[in-house]
Design an enzyme around this catalytic site. Structure first.
Site, PDB file in Angstrom:
ATOM      1  N   HIS A 278      13.758  60.071  30.895  1.00 43.60           N
ATOM      2  CA  HIS A 278      14.400  58.842  31.707  1.00 43.60           C
ATOM      3  C   HIS A 278      13.819  57.092  31.974  1.00 43.60           C
ATOM      4  O   HIS A 278      12.351  57.545  32.573  1.00 43.60           O
ATOM      5  CB  HIS A 278      15.419  59.369  32.717  1.00 43.60           C
TER       6      HIS A 278
ATOM      7  N   SER B 179      22.797  62.129  33.118  1.00 40.34           N
ATOM      8  CA  SER B 179      22.403  61.643  34.073  1.00 40.34           C
ATOM      9  C   SER B 179      21.368  60.069  33.983  1.00 40.34           C
ATOM     10  O   SER B 179      20.797  59.721  34.582  1.00 40.34           O
ATOM     11  CB  SER B 179      20.891  62.899  33.830  1.00 40.34           C
TER      12      SER B 179
ATOM     13  N   ASP C  18      10.062  60.227  33.479  1.00 35.70           N
ATOM     14  CA  ASP C  18      10.117  61.737  33.739  1.00 35.70           C
ATOM     15  C   ASP C  18       9.861  61.501  31.527  1.00 35.70           C
ATOM     16  O   ASP C  18       9.998  60.376  31.163  1.00 35.70           O
ATOM     17  CB  ASP C  18      10.717  61.984  34.615  1.00 35.70           C
TER      18      ASP C  18
END
Ligand SMILES: *[C@@H]1O[C@H](CO)[C@@H](O)[C@H](O)[C@H]1NC(C)=O
Ligand SMILES: *[C@@H]1O[C@H](CO)[C@@H](O)[C@H](O)[C@H]1NC(C)=O
Ligand SMILES: *[C@@H]1O[C@H](CO)[C@@H](O)[C@H](O)[C@H]1NC(C)=O
Length: 351
Positions: free
Chosen positions: A329, A36, A326
């Site tokens: 991240h 991610s 978030d």
């Protein structure tokens, strides 16, 4: 940073500006593998809960569009693409954009919740690194069809390859999975991941890659969700996670150096995101940030993927004040700083 390093950076930056002014990137293509940290939308159409193709993700991206990036805006790898002189970002391989001439300047195979350990992507229905390599083989064939054998091989050998892995293996698998943490010490688990990394690099090399940058683990103990869930006082970085990350990063570095010795013509550079991110977290104010403990999305304590959505209560109005977007991240603002810090290491890949 000392004076000569600053001068060096100025020269490098001017060089890059020059190249981008001619719209001629410094390398023919950029090809991305991993998780991610660098995913730009490959998970969007997968049967997985690990997605980010809805608001408020992407609210500061071009056209305020959620793309599947786990960020409010650009990823560090997007800034790297810009620094290299590209005018577009390598498209997600599973998206409609990954087609025809768009493939000439590279492509992105990364999938959130993927990793070096074989069960990590399985648990989250993400794309394993082995499957990403299969897609890469398919991509190479397409490239031959579009550009011819000789041009395709120039693109493949001249391209910059970025690899990001390990975070999900630890945070989304090892630390929460008794089958793993009861069977292996963190050190043993690191060794298993590093073996898999080493195999991945050799396979990539055998498929023609020569310039590879691999990112380290971030300070996994300091991401907001890790602090919320694992820290005893819910306020300080989880030391044992950070120690594991440092130890993993050292192994990654040592193994990368032995791969360089073993594989002739390979340029493999370790891109350290641990220290720069830790600096932002410990001294947010030095870089213009107001908040490093809580993320912008929702309460900022844990919300990630489907939990960070338009209905999340408390989402901040200005993500640039935050180090984290978030629970896991960084924001675009933090990614910009990370990408700038990687410039010097990255330049050694293309010289
Ligand atoms: C290969 O690249 C050259 C130079 O960019 C170009 O002129 C040529 O058309 C390309 N070959 C094919 C088969 O596309
Ligand atoms: C990797 O090791 C080399 C030499 O031992 C060292 O100079 C470099 O700073 C290390 N890189 C990282 C990212 O730890
Ligand atoms: C958002 O925060 C950044 C960093 O503190 C600041 O430079 C910028 O002006 C802010 N933007 C708005 C719209 O308030």
């Amino acid at each position: 940073m000392d004076f000569s390093a600053s001068i060096f950076l100025v020269i490098v930056s001017s060089m890059m500006l020059l190249y981008s002014a001619n719209s001629q990137p410094l390398v023919p293509a950029m090809i991305i593998f991993g998780d991610s940290v660098v995913d730009v939308g490959n998970n969007n159409n997968l049967y997985t809960i690990v997605k980010s193709n809805f608001p408020p993700y992407g609210r500061d991206f071009a056209n305020h569009k959620p793309t599947g990036r786990f960020c409010n805006g650009k990823l560090a790898s997007d800034f790297t693409a810009e620094n290299l002189g590209f005018t577009s970002y390598p498209p997600a391989y599973l998206s409609k954009k990954a087609n025809g001439k768009n493939l000439l300047t590279g492509v992105n195979f990364a999938s959130a919740s993927s990793g070096y350990y074989y069960t990590t992507p399985k648990l989250y229905h993400a794309i394993s690194l082995d499957q990403q390599l299969e897609y890469f083989k398919e991509y190479k064939n397409k490239l031959v069809g579009i550009a011819g054998t000789s041009n395709a091989s120039t693109i493949i050998s001249g391209a910059i390859y970025l690899v990001s892995g390990g975070s999900s293996d630890f945070i989304q698998n090892y630390y929460i999975n008794p089958l793993l943490y009861k069977a292996y010490t963190p050190d043993q688990f690191s060794d298993i991941l590093i073996q898999s990394f080493s195999k991945f690099i050799q396979n990539l090399y055998n498929l023609g890659a020569r310039r590879i940058g691999v990112t380290t683990l971030p300070p996994t103990g300091c991401v907001p969700a890790a602090i919320t869930i694992f820290s005893s006082n819910h306020n300080e970085c989880v030391d044992r996670f950070n120690n594991d990350a440092v130890s993993f990063n050292n192994k990654l570095n040592a193994t990368s150096q032995s791969l360089v010795k073993k594989l002739s013509g390979l340029n493999l550079v370790v891109l350290d995101i641990y220290q720069p991110l830790l600096d932002l977290i410990t001294h947010p104010e030095n870089n213009g940030f107001a908040e490093a403990r809580r993320a912008c999305c929702g309460t900022g304590l844990v919300e990630t993927a489907i939990l960070c959505n338009p209905k999340s209560v408390g989402t901040c109005s200005n993500a640039s004040e935050y180090v984290f977007w978030d629970g896991f991240h960084p924001t675009e603002a933090a990614n910009k700083i990370l990408a700038d810090d990687l410039l010097t290491a990255g330049i050694s890949l293309i010289s």
